[in-house]
Design a protein around this motif. Structure first.
Motif, PDB file in Angstrom:
ATOM      1  N   VAL A   1       0.869  -1.181   0.000  1.00 23.21           N
ATOM      2  CA  VAL A   1       0.000   0.000   0.000  1.00 23.21           C
ATOM      3  C   VAL A   1       0.908   1.234   0.000  1.00 23.21           C
ATOM      4  O   VAL A   1       1.836   1.328   0.813  1.00 23.21           O
ATOM      5  N   ASN A   2       0.655   2.147  -0.909  1.00 26.24           N
ATOM      6  CA  ASN A   2       1.439   3.386  -0.959  1.00 26.24           C
ATOM      7  C   ASN A   2       0.557   4.547  -0.510  1.00 26.24           C
ATOM      8  O   ASN A   2      -0.374   4.944  -1.195  1.00 26.24           O
ATOM      9  N   ALA A   3       0.880   5.100   0.676  1.00 24.81           N
ATOM     10  CA  ALA A   3       0.110   6.240   1.194  1.00 24.81           C
ATOM     11  C   ALA A   3       0.894   7.521   0.914  1.00 24.81           C
ATOM     12  O   ALA A   3       1.543   8.083   1.792  1.00 24.81           O
ATOM     13  N   GLY A   4       0.830   7.943  -0.350  1.00 24.63           N
ATOM     14  CA  GLY A   4       1.423   9.235  -0.721  1.00 24.63           C
ATOM     15  C   GLY A   4       2.931   9.293  -0.749  1.00 24.63           C
ATOM     16  O   GLY A   4       3.504  10.386  -0.772  1.00 24.63           O
ATOM     17  N   HIS A   5       3.584   8.138  -0.740  1.00 29.10           N
ATOM     18  CA  HIS A   5       5.048   8.158  -0.761  1.00 29.10           C
ATOM     19  C   HIS A   5       5.558   8.141  -2.192  1.00 29.10           C
ATOM     20  O   HIS A   5       4.846   7.762  -3.114  1.00 29.10           O
ATOM     21  N   ASN A   6       6.823   8.596  -2.359  1.00 33.03           N
ATOM     22  CA  ASN A   6       7.451   8.521  -3.682  1.00 33.03           C
ATOM     23  C   ASN A   6       7.334   7.084  -4.186  1.00 33.03           C
ATOM     24  O   ASN A   6       7.715   6.158  -3.469  1.00 33.03           O
ATOM     25  N   HIS A   7       6.833   6.937  -5.403  1.00 32.00           N
ATOM     26  CA  HIS A   7       6.601   5.575  -5.913  1.00 32.00           C
ATOM     27  C   HIS A   7       7.895   4.792  -6.025  1.00 32.00           C
ATOM     28  O   HIS A   7       8.810   5.210  -6.740  1.00 32.00           O
ATOM     29  N   PRO A   8       7.990   3.661  -5.318  1.00 32.62           N
ATOM     30  CA  PRO A   8       9.204   2.845  -5.419  1.00 32.62           C
ATOM     31  C   PRO A   8       9.367   2.273  -6.831  1.00 32.62           C
ATOM     32  O   PRO A   8       8.391   2.179  -7.583  1.00 32.62           O
ATOM     33  N   PHE A   9      10.603   1.938  -7.169  1.00 28.13           N
ATOM     34  CA  PHE A   9      10.891   1.335  -8.472  1.00 28.13           C
ATOM     35  C   PHE A   9      10.933  -0.171  -8.327  1.00 28.13           C
ATOM     36  O   PHE A   9      11.471  -0.695  -7.339  1.00 28.13           O
ATOM     37  N   VAL A  10      10.416  -0.851  -9.350  1.00 30.85           N
ATOM     38  CA  VAL A  10      10.744  -2.269  -9.503  1.00 30.85           C
ATOM     39  C   VAL A  10      11.422  -2.368 -10.859  1.00 30.85           C
ATOM     40  O   VAL A  10      10.849  -1.969 -11.882  1.00 30.85           O
ATOM     41  N   ILE A  11      12.669  -2.827 -10.866  1.00 24.00           N
ATOM     42  CA  ILE A  11      13.384  -2.955 -12.133  1.00 24.00           C
ATOM     43  C   ILE A  11      13.617  -4.450 -12.361  1.00 24.00           C
ATOM     44  O   ILE A  11      14.276  -5.118 -11.551  1.00 24.00           O
TER      45      ILE A  11
ATOM     46  N   ALA B   1       4.848  -9.411  -8.567  1.00 23.93           N
ATOM     47  CA  ALA B   1       5.554 -10.687  -8.429  1.00 23.93           C
ATOM     48  C   ALA B   1       7.018 -10.492  -8.788  1.00 23.93           C
ATOM     49  O   ALA B   1       7.349  -9.676  -9.653  1.00 23.93           O
ATOM     50  N   PHE B   2       7.897 -11.192  -8.055  1.00 25.81           N
ATOM     51  CA  PHE B   2       9.338 -11.052  -8.285  1.00 25.81           C
ATOM     52  C   PHE B   2       9.904 -12.312  -8.921  1.00 25.81           C
ATOM     53  O   PHE B   2       9.615 -13.428  -8.480  1.00 25.81           O
ATOM     54  N   GLU B   3      10.693 -12.084  -9.952  1.00 30.24           N
ATOM     55  CA  GLU B   3      11.421 -13.197 -10.541  1.00 30.24           C
ATOM     56  C   GLU B   3      12.889 -12.976 -10.265  1.00 30.24           C
ATOM     57  O   GLU B   3      13.306 -11.865  -9.911  1.00 30.24           O
ATOM     58  N   THR B   4      13.677 -13.975 -10.439  1.00 29.64           N
ATOM     59  CA  THR B   4      15.101 -13.865 -10.144  1.00 29.64           C
ATOM     60  C   THR B   4      15.702 -12.708 -10.951  1.00 29.64           C
ATOM     61  O   THR B   4      15.446 -12.576 -12.155  1.00 29.64           O
ATOM     62  N   GLY B   5      16.465 -11.891 -10.245  1.00 28.69           N
ATOM     63  CA  GLY B   5      17.098 -10.753 -10.922  1.00 28.69           C
ATOM     64  C   GLY B   5      16.290  -9.466 -10.821  1.00 28.69           C
ATOM     65  O   GLY B   5      16.801  -8.382 -11.079  1.00 28.69           O
ATOM     66  N   ASP B   6      15.012  -9.568 -10.416  1.00 23.50           N
ATOM     67  CA  ASP B   6      14.203  -8.361 -10.234  1.00 23.50           C
ATOM     68  C   ASP B   6      14.619  -7.663  -8.939  1.00 23.50           C
ATOM     69  O   ASP B   6      14.989  -8.319  -7.964  1.00 23.50           O
ATOM     70  N   MET B   7      14.521  -6.343  -8.985  1.00 31.83           N
ATOM     71  CA  MET B   7      14.824  -5.660  -7.714  1.00 31.83           C
ATOM     72  C   MET B   7      13.823  -4.559  -7.416  1.00 31.83           C
ATOM     73  O   MET B   7      13.203  -3.969  -8.300  1.00 31.83           O
ATOM     74  N   LEU B   8      13.661  -4.350  -6.100  1.00 28.41           N
ATOM     75  CA  LEU B   8      12.746  -3.321  -5.599  1.00 28.41           C
ATOM     76  C   LEU B   8      13.610  -2.234  -4.970  1.00 28.41           C
ATOM     77  O   LEU B   8      14.511  -2.525  -4.176  1.00 28.41           O
ATOM     78  N   VAL B   9      13.356  -0.948  -5.326  1.00 30.03           N
ATOM     79  CA  VAL B   9      14.122   0.159  -4.732  1.00 30.03           C
ATOM     80  C   VAL B   9      13.148   1.121  -4.044  1.00 30.03           C
ATOM     81  O   VAL B   9      12.297   1.725  -4.686  1.00 30.03           O
ATOM     82  N   LEU B  10      13.280   1.207  -2.737  1.00 28.59           N
ATOM     83  CA  LEU B  10      12.476   2.160  -1.958  1.00 28.59           C
ATOM     84  C   LEU B  10      13.376   3.352  -1.636  1.00 28.59           C
ATOM     85  O   LEU B  10      14.530   3.176  -1.263  1.00 28.59           O
ATOM     86  N   PHE B  11      12.814   4.557  -1.750  1.00 27.05           N
ATOM     87  CA  PHE B  11      13.656   5.733  -1.452  1.00 27.05           C
ATOM     88  C   PHE B  11      12.785   6.854  -0.889  1.00 27.05           C
ATOM     89  O   PHE B  11      11.550   6.807  -0.980  1.00 27.05           O
ATOM     90  N   THR B  12      13.412   7.836  -0.306  1.00 23.47           N
ATOM     91  CA  THR B  12      12.673   9.016   0.167  1.00 23.47           C
ATOM     92  C   THR B  12      13.062  10.211  -0.700  1.00 23.47           C
ATOM     93  O   THR B  12      14.031  10.151  -1.463  1.00 23.47           O
ATOM     94  N   ASP B  13      12.330  11.341  -0.505  1.00 20.76           N
ATOM     95  CA  ASP B  13      12.608  12.508  -1.360  1.00 20.76           C
ATOM     96  C   ASP B  13      13.969  13.137  -1.069  1.00 20.76           C
ATOM     97  O   ASP B  13      14.418  14.005  -1.803  1.00 20.76           O
ATOM     98  N   GLY B  14      14.611  12.702   0.016  1.00 20.00           N
ATOM     99  CA  GLY B  14      15.979  13.166   0.276  1.00 20.00           C
ATOM    100  C   GLY B  14      16.907  12.761  -0.852  1.00 20.00           C
ATOM    101  O   GLY B  14      17.917  13.424  -1.103  1.00 20.00           O
ATOM    102  N   VAL B  15      16.572  11.689  -1.568  1.00 17.42           N
ATOM    103  CA  VAL B  15      17.379  11.245  -2.708  1.00 17.42           C
ATOM    104  C   VAL B  15      16.995  12.055  -3.946  1.00 17.42           C
ATOM    105  O   VAL B  15      17.823  12.728  -4.556  1.00 17.42           O
ATOM    106  N   SER B  16      15.692  12.018  -4.277  1.00 14.73           N
ATOM    107  CA  SER B  16      15.278  12.615  -5.546  1.00 14.73           C
ATOM    108  C   SER B  16      15.349  14.141  -5.507  1.00 14.73           C
ATOM    109  O   SER B  16      15.508  14.788  -6.533  1.00 14.73           O
ATOM    110  N   GLU B  17      15.268  14.718  -4.313  1.00 21.15           N
ATOM    111  CA  GLU B  17      15.288  16.184  -4.232  1.00 21.15           C
ATOM    112  C   GLU B  17      16.616  16.731  -3.715  1.00 21.15           C
ATOM    113  O   GLU B  17      16.702  17.887  -3.323  1.00 21.15           O
ATOM    114  N   ALA B  18      17.651  15.879  -3.715  1.00 22.95           N
ATOM    115  CA  ALA B  18      18.985  16.351  -3.294  1.00 22.95           C
ATOM    116  C   ALA B  18      19.399  17.478  -4.240  1.00 22.95           C
ATOM    117  O   ALA B  18      19.320  17.333  -5.457  1.00 22.95           O
TER     118      ALA B  18
END
Lengths: 123, 603
Positions: free
Chosen positions: B488-498, B529-546
């Motif tokens: 559930v995302n409550a208004g947070h920067n959307h995490p990446f799944v690559i 769903a995650f398959e081998t090699g997939d990654m999830l990146v969670l971050f805060t705006d301290g990263v994107s707004e640096a």
């Protein structure tokens, strides 16, 4: 540290409705001890005691800041039909009052009794 | 005239029949003893005047004395002042006259007198006698208005015979040395008094500098300055106005003047009497304002050559104006005061700063205590996390919790505000989440509960952007599949799944920011769903707004493209690489917000 003390007395001879409130100053009244005198005046004025006689018999020194306290309250006291009079100064202390022109602004008496008589004469 | 010649001429007068009447009853030597027995100049002059009047039967007399040289006089000019007069009223008393060459002989000032003497002749003075001691003119005696019934004609009545004049000369000669001594004594007394005054000033300066250094309380400093001011100058009206602090002490209404505050500050760079303000258009209005407020002089408060404030002085109670020396003295104690006031301000600022630092340390400690000390091992996954608090300590939060049934809750959030309040709110969130996780309630429902709890327990201006997900690493899945994340995302920067093949997904499913209002709409749950090699990146705006020094943000776009370039690496390496890339972007600009990153990769 320099030492300074104020103590209070009242003079209320029979038949005199207007009491004279006497402050006895003792010690060294300089920039450091000035707040004590300020408090003393504030106390009397808060109690609506406007006939104030300051006896300087045991006052060994007074600085400009100390004299300033008299200036700060004289207007309010006189507006309320009272006065600040001074008495019993040592020549050294009188010299400082004199140098800064205070005898023109305040009545200074050699003796407490004379000052009280002056207050009584007014009433 | 030496004593010897004086005695000789006295002898002649004694022997002359014309002047006998002047001397027979005059105990001249007695007079000499009298005037020489005292140093009281006033008494001496008075005695001479009275004796002259009695002996010469005149009704008017005066005495002029030479004044001390003054800067305003032209070279060679001498100022004489009427010190005492009798029989001519008091109009002429203290009257000054200027003489270029003071006469050394007696002279008559009837109608043909030089203009400067006219004022005395009009008052009835007829004859002027110099007072000479050591060949210097100390002053003059003047007499006139004789009553003598024997002389009928008024013309003659004003005249004095040569014998009489000689008598007066001798008489004045006898008094001259006493007058000389009297003047010297008076000067000495005045010098002494000036010295006493200077000593008093020095004492005051010394006392204040001692006291000012010991006092850091601004109110007390101002009071002490005010008392000293009032005591020293004998005025009870003053105001202190600071350049960037307004009117800080006031026994005078300065409002008429404050309209011109800036102009006054640039006008008064040295102590000035209002009467001496330069005559310019600009100052005329200021002058009028001062007069309306009853301000007689303004003294600047200077520190490091800068006018930091002004003291406005009302009239002195004993009536006399302010001398330059008075103003200079006030200037000195004023500058002492302003330095102490500045110091007191710096001191208080330092204390405030220390307080803030202490508070930040507390905030940092709270925050540190909330973040997980170590991350659990997730079967089939690798995980790494970074939390890098800024100097201000923001409200970043992350957590990784293992549930009772083998799932892992990953949470990341950014609490509004900074410092201790943000840390405390964060602690609240953490406690709530940790309390709810074991119940294994559906995430969306839990999110609504957290929201409502926060809304009820905090102010409306406190809120949290929050993302959480429950990762189910299922080993029973066929090879290549690692597990599922419900989130559930409550208004947070959307995490990446690559994904391993480079596809990027953003996890935005959810609802409103936490803590703003009661949950009216249910939060929506997302799933990936995650398959081998997939990654999830969670971050805060301290990263994107640096931000770099020009205010350019790092941006989510740059984060995304950078993540693609490093997606083959392991989580810990990816985090380090992102950290380095962000550092390259800001190129030395201070970090303004917390930076938090979590990387989870299916291996």
């Amino acid at each position: 540290m320099s030492d300074f003390k104020v103590s209070f007395r009242e003079n209320s001879p029979q038949g005199v409705s207007n009491k004279v409130h006497i402050m006895d100053l003792k010690g060294y009244l300089d920039a450091h001890t000035t707040p004590h005198l300020e408090e003393a005046f504030e106390k009397l004025i808060a109690e609506k005691k406007y006939n104030i006689l300051v006896n300087c018999r045991d006052l060994s020194y007074i600085s400009s800041a100390g004299l300033g306290v008299f200036m700060a309250f004289i207007e309010e006291v006189r507006m309320n039909k009272g006065d600040i009079k001074l008495s019993n100064m040592s020549p050294k202390v009188f010299n400082i009052f004199d140098l800064l022109g205070f005898p023109m602004l305040y009545e200074i008496f050699k003796d407490e009794g004379e000052a009280i008589k002056k207050f009584e004469a007014k009433t | 005239m030496t004593l010897f010649t004086r005695v000789l001429s006295l002898k002649q007068i004694f022997s002359s029949p014309h002047t006998q009447h002047l001397l027979d009853s005059t105990p001249l030597f007695e007079f000499s003893t009298l005037v020489n027995s005292t140093l009281d100049l006033k008494f001496i002059l008075g005695s001479v005047l009275l004796t002259l009047m009695a002996k010469l039967r005149v009704t008017k007399s005066l005495v002029l004395l030479k004044m001390a040289p003054q800067a305003t006089l032209k070279v060679g000019e001498n100022r004489f002042r009427v010190e005492n007069c009798k029989g001519i009223g008091s109009d002429l008393l203290r009257k000054d006259i200027l003489l270029a060459r003071p006469p050394k002989k007696d002279f008559s000032i009837s109608s043909a007198a030089p203009p400067v003497w006219k004022v005395f002749s009009r008052a009835g003075i007829r004859q002027i006698f110099p007072i000479i001691s050591h060949d210097t003119v100390l002053g003059y005696f003047g007499i006139g208005g004789r009553i003598d019934t024997k002389l009928k004609t008024p013309r003659k009545a004003g005249r004095f015979s040569s014998d009489e004049k000689e008598f007066v000369d001798i008489f004045i000669n006898v008094a001259a040395s006493a007058i000389d001594k009297g003047i010297a004594f008076q000067e000495l007394r005045s010098v002494n008094r000036t010295l006493d005054g200077k000593i008093q000033e020095l004492k005051t300066l010394f006392e204040l500098s001692k006291e000012f250094t010991a006092v850091v309380d601004r109110e007390r400093l101002l009071k002490l300055f005010g008392f000293t001011l009032m005591g020293h100058i004998g005025a009870n009206r003053y105001a202190v106005c600071l350049k960037d602090g307004g009117v800080v002490a006031s026994r005078i209404d300065t409002s008429p003047l404050l309209k011109f505050k800036e102009k006054v500050f640039s006008l008064v760079t040295s102590p000035m009497r209002v009467a001496d303000f330069p005559k310019r258009k600009v100052t005329a209005a200021i002058k009028a304002a001062c007069e309306a407020a009853g301000i007689a002089a303004i003294v600047p408060l200077q520190s490091q050559n800068e006018v930091k404030g002004i003291v406005c002085l009302g009239e002195r109670l004993r009536g006399s104006g302010y001398s330059q020396a008075d103003l200079e003295f006030i200037y000195s104690i004023g500058n002492l005061a302003i330095i102490s006031l500045e110091n007191s301000r710096l001191f208080n600022e330092a204390i405030e700063k220390q307080k803030m630092e202490d508070e930040l340390t507390i905030a940092r400690e709270i925050q540190n205590g909330l973040l997980p000390k170590s991350l659990p091992e997730i079967p089939g996954f690798q995980i790494a996390a970074l939390n890098c608090p800024s100097k201000q300590v923001g409200g970043d939060y992350y957590d990784v919790i293992r549930t009772n049934n083998g799932k892992f809750v990953l949470a990341i959030g950014d609490v509004s505000g900074k410092g201790t309040p943000a840390s405390l709110l964060m602690a609240n969130v953490q406690a709530t989440i940790r309390a709810l996780v074991p119940f294994d309630l559906p995430l969306a429902e839990c999110t609504a509960r957290v929201n409502d709890l926060l809304f009820e327990n905090t102010n409306a201006n406190k809120f949290i952007t929050f993302f959480w997900g429950a990762l189910d690493p299922d080993s029973r899945l066929p090879a290549g599949q690692a597990g599922t994340l419900r989130y559930v995302n409550a208004g947070h920067n959307h995490p990446f799944v690559i994904t391993a093949d480079g596809t990027v997904k953003r996890l935005g499913e959810g609802g409103l920011i936490l803590g703003i209002m009661k949950a009216l709409m249910p939060y929506r749950e997302g799933s990936v769903a995650f398959e081998t090699g997939d990654m999830l990146v969670l971050f805060t705006d301290g990263v994107s707004e640096a931000m770099d020094n020009d205010g350019n943000e790092y941006t989510e776009e740059r984060l995304e493209s950078f993540l693609r370039t490093v997606s083959s690496r392991m989580p810990q390496e990816i985090i380090s690489a992102v950290q380095e890339d962000v550092a390259r972007h800001v190129s030395g600009a201070p970090q303004s917000d917390d930076i938090t990153l979590i990387v989870v990769k299916a291996v």
